[in-house]
Design a protein around this motif. Structure first.
Motif, short mmCIF file in Angstrom:
data_model
loop_
_atom_site.label_atom_id
_atom_site.label_comp_id
_atom_site.label_asym_id
_atom_site.label_seq_id
_atom_site.Cartn_x
_atom_site.Cartn_y
_atom_site.Cartn_z
N SER A 181 -20.28 -44.38 36.53
CA SER A 181 -20.45 -45.25 37.71
C SER A 181 -19.18 -45.40 38.53
N ARG A 217 -27.80 -49.81 39.07
CA ARG A 217 -26.39 -49.87 38.68
C ARG A 217 -25.47 -49.50 39.85
N ALA A 219 -22.02 -54.86 36.38
CA ALA A 219 -21.96 -55.16 34.95
C ALA A 219 -21.32 -56.53 34.75
N CYS A 270 -22.43 -50.38 33.27
CA CYS A 270 -23.69 -50.33 32.52
C CYS A 270 -23.48 -51.11 31.24
#
Length: 318
Positions: free
Chosen positions: A213, A231, A93, A235
């Motif tokens: 995650s 991912r 991210a 995210c």
């Protein structure tokens, strides 16, 4: 004639951050919101939100008993992905590509030194943790809540991180912004991969890929596996598709700390022990204790499985 608040904000701007000022009053509405989310199951029980933790998180006095004012600051981290990879990789991210929190802390330290030249006082900096930064930033007039529960600013949309300085100086407080540009737009709600935005401003963490995650005990259903994509950590779908984030100009000054890249090759990553991982990425928040190493490994295998299902050639991990 410039006031001390004008001078503080101007220096913050010169440092590459934006500042607003609020009181050190308790965040009673945020406290009740957290309690409601816990009661309704939107925050997992294993997050250990005790009454004491909630009270501390929503009470600036717990951080500085004599605090009277808070200077809230935002730092834009937006930059464009310039990396190319021809091997299986996982995506990071954008806010985690670098250690922007350390970068902001350094800037706030400079701001404190500057303020002390004009008006001596006691100051304490907080970034990414001890206090509820978003509601403080809203109260300080830095921005407003988007329906994805993130703070949005006029200049940088939601591509920001927050921090603050609490002080025993009594400074005039700014007013919250009156407008909320989300209006009737629900694009973030409609496009959240797992439907984690239950309703405007309310997130079910058990469904949120950002949360999942980094948690090894989070439940990943067969449906989530298909939606997981690349991912590895984090995210940002709700930010990526948001109209308010479309025209943000990449920052000229990026954080020099903790750069790990936009993409991480999976095969070398999966060969790392946890000790090696923590050492290799120690300058970045991805190595923080709240991020489970086993969760990242799980994510890597999910990406590999999705690549195989797509017909891509994926090498074996020894």
């Amino acid at each position: 004639m410039e006031t001390i608040c004008d001078i503080i904000k101007k220096e913050a701007y010169n440092l590459g951050i934006r500042a607003g000022i609020t009181t050190a009053d308790e965040l009673s509405e945020e406290k009740e919101k957290i309690k409601r989310c816990l009661k309704e199951g939107y925050i997992p029980e294993n997050d250990r939100w005790s009454k004491e933790k909630i009270d501390s998180f929503c009470s600036p006095a717990s951080f500085m008993r004599e605090g009277k004012s808070i200077i809230m600051a935002s730092l834009c981290y937006y930059e464009e992905d310039s990396m190319f990879s021809d091997e299986p990789y996982g995506e990071i991210a954008l806010y985690t590509v670098r250690n922007n929190y350390k970068f902001l802390r350094k800037k706030l330290q400079k701001l404190v030194k500057f303020i002390n030249k004009y008006i001596p006082g006691n100051f304490k900096i907080f970034v990414n943790g001890p206090l509820a930064e978003k509601p403080l930033a809203v109260r300080a007039g830095l921005g407003f809540y988007g329906k994805n529960s993130l703070l949005y600013t006029e200049e940088y949309g939601s591509r920001i991180i927050l921090g603050g300085i609490i002080t025993d100086l009594e400074l005039p407080a700014d007013k919250p912004l009156e407008q909320n540009k989300c209006s009737s737009c629900n694009i973030c709600i409609e496009n959240c991969p797992a439907g984690a935005i239950i309703k405007p401003y309310i997130i079910d963490r058990k469904r949120c890929f950002q949360y999942i995650s980094g948690r090894k005990n989070a439940i990943i259903t067969e449906e989530y596996k298909k939606l997981w994509g690349r991912r590895l950590y984090g995210c940002s779908t709700c930010q990526d598709i948001c109209p308010q984030n479309k025209n943000i100009i990449p920052v000229k000054e990026v954080s020099p700390y903790g750069f790990i890249g936009f993409k991480i090759p999976l095969v070398p990553f999966l060969k790392l022990s946890e000790e090696e991982f923590r050492h290799m990425y120690k300058g970045n928040q991805i190595s923080a204790g709240f991020v489970d190493f086993d969760a990242l490994r799980r994510n890597a295998f999910l990406i590999m499985d999705n690549n195989v299902s797509s017909g891509l050639n994926v090498p074996e991990v020894p």
